[in-house]
Design a protein around this motif. Sequence first.
Motif, PDB file in Angstrom:
ATOM      1  N   ARG A 118       0.820  -1.206   0.000  1.00 19.90           N
ATOM      2  CA  ARG A 118       0.000   0.000   0.000  1.00 19.90           C
ATOM      3  C   ARG A 118       0.857   1.261   0.000  1.00 19.90           C
ATOM      4  O   ARG A 118       1.790   1.397   0.769  1.00 19.90           O
ATOM      5  CB  ARG A 118      -0.932   0.002   1.209  1.00 19.90           C
ATOM      6  N   LEU A 135       1.814   3.003   3.226  1.00 17.78           N
ATOM      7  CA  LEU A 135       2.889   2.440   4.049  1.00 17.78           C
ATOM      8  C   LEU A 135       4.248   2.944   3.588  1.00 17.78           C
ATOM      9  O   LEU A 135       5.134   3.235   4.394  1.00 17.78           O
ATOM     10  CB  LEU A 135       2.851   0.914   3.980  1.00 17.78           C
ATOM     11  N   GLY A 194       6.915   5.399   5.597  1.00 14.67           N
ATOM     12  CA  GLY A 194       8.345   5.190   5.720  1.00 14.67           C
ATOM     13  C   GLY A 194       9.126   6.469   5.441  1.00 14.67           C
ATOM     14  O   GLY A 194       9.963   6.899   6.241  1.00 14.67           O
ATOM     15  N   GLN A 232      16.067   1.854   3.432  1.00 14.78           N
ATOM     16  CA  GLN A 232      15.297   1.432   4.612  1.00 14.78           C
ATOM     17  C   GLN A 232      13.855   1.085   4.228  1.00 14.78           C
ATOM     18  O   GLN A 232      13.304   0.109   4.726  1.00 14.78           O
ATOM     19  CB  GLN A 232      15.305   2.534   5.676  1.00 14.78           C
ATOM     20  N   VAL A 233      13.272   1.896   3.360  1.00 15.37           N
ATOM     21  CA  VAL A 233      11.893   1.611   2.933  1.00 15.37           C
ATOM     22  C   VAL A 233      11.838   0.262   2.221  1.00 15.37           C
ATOM     23  O   VAL A 233      10.936  -0.547   2.452  1.00 15.37           O
ATOM     24  CB  VAL A 233      11.366   2.736   2.014  1.00 15.37           C
ATOM     25  N   GLU A 236      12.705  -2.602   5.029  1.00 19.33           N
ATOM     26  CA  GLU A 236      11.849  -2.728   6.213  1.00 19.33           C
ATOM     27  C   GLU A 236      10.370  -2.741   5.880  1.00 19.33           C
ATOM     28  O   GLU A 236       9.556  -3.186   6.690  1.00 19.33           O
ATOM     29  CB  GLU A 236      12.139  -1.579   7.181  1.00 19.33           C
ATOM     30  N   ILE A 237      10.006  -2.209   4.710  1.00 19.15           N
ATOM     31  CA  ILE A 237       8.580  -2.135   4.388  1.00 19.15           C
ATOM     32  C   ILE A 237       8.243  -2.948   3.140  1.00 19.15           C
ATOM     33  O   ILE A 237       7.431  -3.859   3.190  1.00 19.15           O
ATOM     34  CB  ILE A 237       8.149  -0.663   4.206  1.00 19.15           C
ATOM     35  N   PRO A 296       9.537  -7.071   3.117  1.00 17.33           N
ATOM     36  CA  PRO A 296       8.778  -7.948   4.027  1.00 17.33           C
ATOM     37  C   PRO A 296       7.317  -8.115   3.609  1.00 17.33           C
ATOM     38  O   PRO A 296       6.771  -9.204   3.704  1.00 17.33           O
ATOM     39  CB  PRO A 296       8.868  -7.233   5.376  1.00 17.33           C
ATOM     40  N   LEU A 297       6.707  -7.035   3.111  1.00 15.83           N
ATOM     41  CA  LEU A 297       5.299  -7.133   2.752  1.00 15.83           C
ATOM     42  C   LEU A 297       5.105  -7.819   1.406  1.00 15.83           C
ATOM     43  O   LEU A 297       4.019  -8.282   1.092  1.00 15.83           O
ATOM     44  CB  LEU A 297       4.660  -5.734   2.742  1.00 15.83           C
ATOM     45  N   ARG A 333       4.522 -16.434  10.752  1.00 14.08           N
ATOM     46  CA  ARG A 333       5.504 -16.163  11.792  1.00 14.08           C
ATOM     47  C   ARG A 333       5.822 -14.678  11.878  1.00 14.08           C
ATOM     48  O   ARG A 333       5.926 -14.114  12.951  1.00 14.08           O
ATOM     49  CB  ARG A 333       6.801 -16.926  11.504  1.00 14.08           C
ATOM     50  N   ARG A 334       5.960 -14.053  10.722  1.00 15.31           N
ATOM     51  CA  ARG A 334       6.371 -12.649  10.739  1.00 15.31           C
ATOM     52  C   ARG A 334       5.228 -11.741  11.133  1.00 15.31           C
ATOM     53  O   ARG A 334       5.410 -10.748  11.794  1.00 15.31           O
ATOM     54  CB  ARG A 334       6.876 -12.228   9.365  1.00 15.31           C
ATOM     55  N   ALA A 335       4.045 -12.092  10.667  1.00 20.38           N
ATOM     56  CA  ALA A 335       2.964 -11.122  10.788  1.00 20.38           C
ATOM     57  C   ALA A 335       1.957 -11.474  11.852  1.00 20.38           C
ATOM     58  O   ALA A 335       1.411 -10.595  12.501  1.00 20.38           O
ATOM     59  CB  ALA A 335       2.255 -11.023   9.452  1.00 20.38           C
ATOM     60  N   ASN A 336       1.726 -12.752  12.061  1.00 21.90           N
ATOM     61  CA  ASN A 336       0.723 -13.156  13.017  1.00 21.90           C
ATOM     62  C   ASN A 336      -0.609 -12.499  12.684  1.00 21.90           C
ATOM     63  O   ASN A 336      -1.342 -12.034  13.543  1.00 21.90           O
ATOM     64  CB  ASN A 336       1.169 -12.748  14.416  1.00 21.90           C
ATOM     65  N   TRP A 337      -0.905 -12.441  11.391  1.00 17.75           N
ATOM     66  CA  TRP A 337      -2.113 -11.741  10.981  1.00 17.75           C
ATOM     67  C   TRP A 337      -3.338 -12.591  11.152  1.00 17.75           C
ATOM     68  O   TRP A 337      -3.290 -13.799  11.127  1.00 17.75           O
ATOM     69  CB  TRP A 337      -2.025 -11.370   9.501  1.00 17.75           C
ATOM     70  N   THR A 338      -4.451 -11.910  11.254  1.00 15.99           N
ATOM     71  CA  THR A 338      -5.720 -12.610  11.194  1.00 15.99           C
ATOM     72  C   THR A 338      -5.948 -13.008   9.751  1.00 15.99           C
ATOM     73  O   THR A 338      -5.410 -12.396   8.831  1.00 15.99           O
ATOM     74  CB  THR A 338      -6.861 -11.681  11.632  1.00 15.99           C
TER      75      THR A 338
END
Lengths: 352, 322
Positions: B203, B206, B210, B219-220, B223-224, B227-228, B303-308
């Motif tokens: 998105r 996001l 950053g 870094q963006v 880190e953003i 991973p996404l 593991r990384r996000a633990n999202w619903t």
Amino acid sequence: MQKLTVKNLYKIFGAAPEEALVMARNGAGKDEIYRKTNSVVAVNDISFTVNRGEIFVVMGLSGSGKSTLVRCLNRLIDPTSGEIYLDGDDKAGSVTAADGENLRQIRLRRISMVFQHFALLPHRTVAENAAYGLKARGMSAKERRDRAVHSLSKVGLDAWADAYPGNLSGGMQQRVGLARALAVDPEVLLMDEPFSALDPLIRREVQDQLLKLQDEIKTTIIFITHDLQEALKLGDQIAIMKDGKFVQVGTAEGIVSQPSDDYVRAFTSDVDRSRVLTPRRMMQPALPAAEMAGLGKVRADSYLCDVFGDLSTGRKLAVVDDDGSYLGVLDPLSVFAHLQATENSTGIGGRA
Amino acid sequence: MAICREVTTQAADTAMSLNDMLKPSTHCQVPLDRWVEFFVKDWLVPNFRPAFRAAQWPVDQVMRGLEGFLHAVPFYAMTIFFVAVAWRFAGRGVAIFTLVSFLAIEAVGVYPDTMTTLSMIITAVLFCAIVGIPLGILSASSDRFEAILRPILDVMQTIPSFVYLVPIVMLFGVGMIPGVVATIIFALPPIIRLTSLGIRQVREELVEAGYAFGSTRRQVLWEIQLPLALRMIMAGLNQTLMMALSMVVVAALIGAGGLGLTVYTGLGRLDVGAAFLGGFGIVLLAIILDRITQGIGAGAEQRRANWTFTGFVKRITGFARA
């Protein structure tokens, strides 16, 4: 004390911004410029100053350019023309003149931002999200966690530090967004429709929380919204934006009682003043403590409509904050006089 | 070199039908085949053969090292390793399937060929990732680069692999490594495409966040965006892996060994049994690798996000924005 000064800011999207800029400077309208140059004037000659500790609300409908304007302030979008200054108007504080590294320093330390859809990283914990700006600064892991948790405690979420954003409600997520912005201890806080994505009840709750927090931190806030009620509730100054221009800038009372044109009048016509105005806005300076103690009390941030019962006694009331300290005095006579005057001036038939 | 071949003049004598008149070949035949031959044989090969030879050196090193290693590990250790990995990332069912498959592959006698094929696949996928992920990142950050890259990827994905086997043999020779190189070319597009897509669908807000907090581009990205995009990149890696497996038999045509060679020689001798054994090994290997990489992709997300679950679906469909 001026914190943020914006002078003649323009942002034009399109292939030929120079040509459109000249036209905009000569007073051509948005539609005309688009027809002739195929460029869109999103921000058209905006100037304003915000004093330290003030909340400056920009209210406009979608397409009015308000989101573009707020992104120009930290240069997520580079303005086409115009100046932005922090602390007065000398070159040292210029945001528009800052080059890559200086701009980064401004974003790291001086201006931070809260986003409409929260913009939290789903793969990071709440504390890691709140520490995001500090990490970009290169702060050590321990120190930034301490500061992030401290910042989370200001919004009442320190217990959730190790949860993930996905497990939080919308209102809680936006409080994390706020904690992230506050963790860097910014001089200016940009808030782009921060509460628009929330349910009405939650929205009201976080608005109250923001006001309470603002009493504590007294930072300078630029707040974007499309909701007039929200603007009136939060803004020390309110700017109504339309087609890239400010059509009126003033206080909540000024906007509702003296709309500058039909556009603003249409917005404010169905606003119930007693639901806009608060004892805080209507109060006069506090009397000596001894005299205050004898008066009935009203909360500073309740609405007049909620305290009509107290006002109807006709006696003066002490305005207090949530801790019970005295802020000022509310005189029922002047309140009712004001309500009557504004009602007449904007009621059916318009002003005389 | 003449641009056109000579057109037979007899055609002009007899009455020419309208159809013939309107055919370009009546007037001018384009010898594209000769041009290509000239380009490859007389220009590309003499000028660049050493460069291509040098470029295959790292592939060669990795491939030989890996093949030697996989053959040196005892059968039981390899089986235990794969069953453990399957259990960890893809659950008990896949673990049992992996165990039974390894036993079956050994029992029918294609285990050494399977290890050779596995080392080819791993090498190809490794180089696809090394080349493909950076290209995907570039393509996500530059519309112009993507506009250039997209037709090249379209060609790579649609051109039949037999077509580029000949120039590959000319440039790289025959054997295992040219086979791996052909596999890399064939399997590269999905990892590039899905890396780019994964980064582009992060998105905008996001990424803005950053930058708004003073992050640098790097870094963006780290880190953003990456991973996404991870789940999408893993899906690309899985696709690349599957395409590499489908190249195993084709690569055998130019001298690669392993299960592909078993199928190819079976085909040549009309030995149905041998061809089947090769196919049997390839299919089992494909299923095991597919399930394990899919499991790693999904696991990485959790593991990384633990999202619903709903949050995850929203993000995949881009619905969260609306």
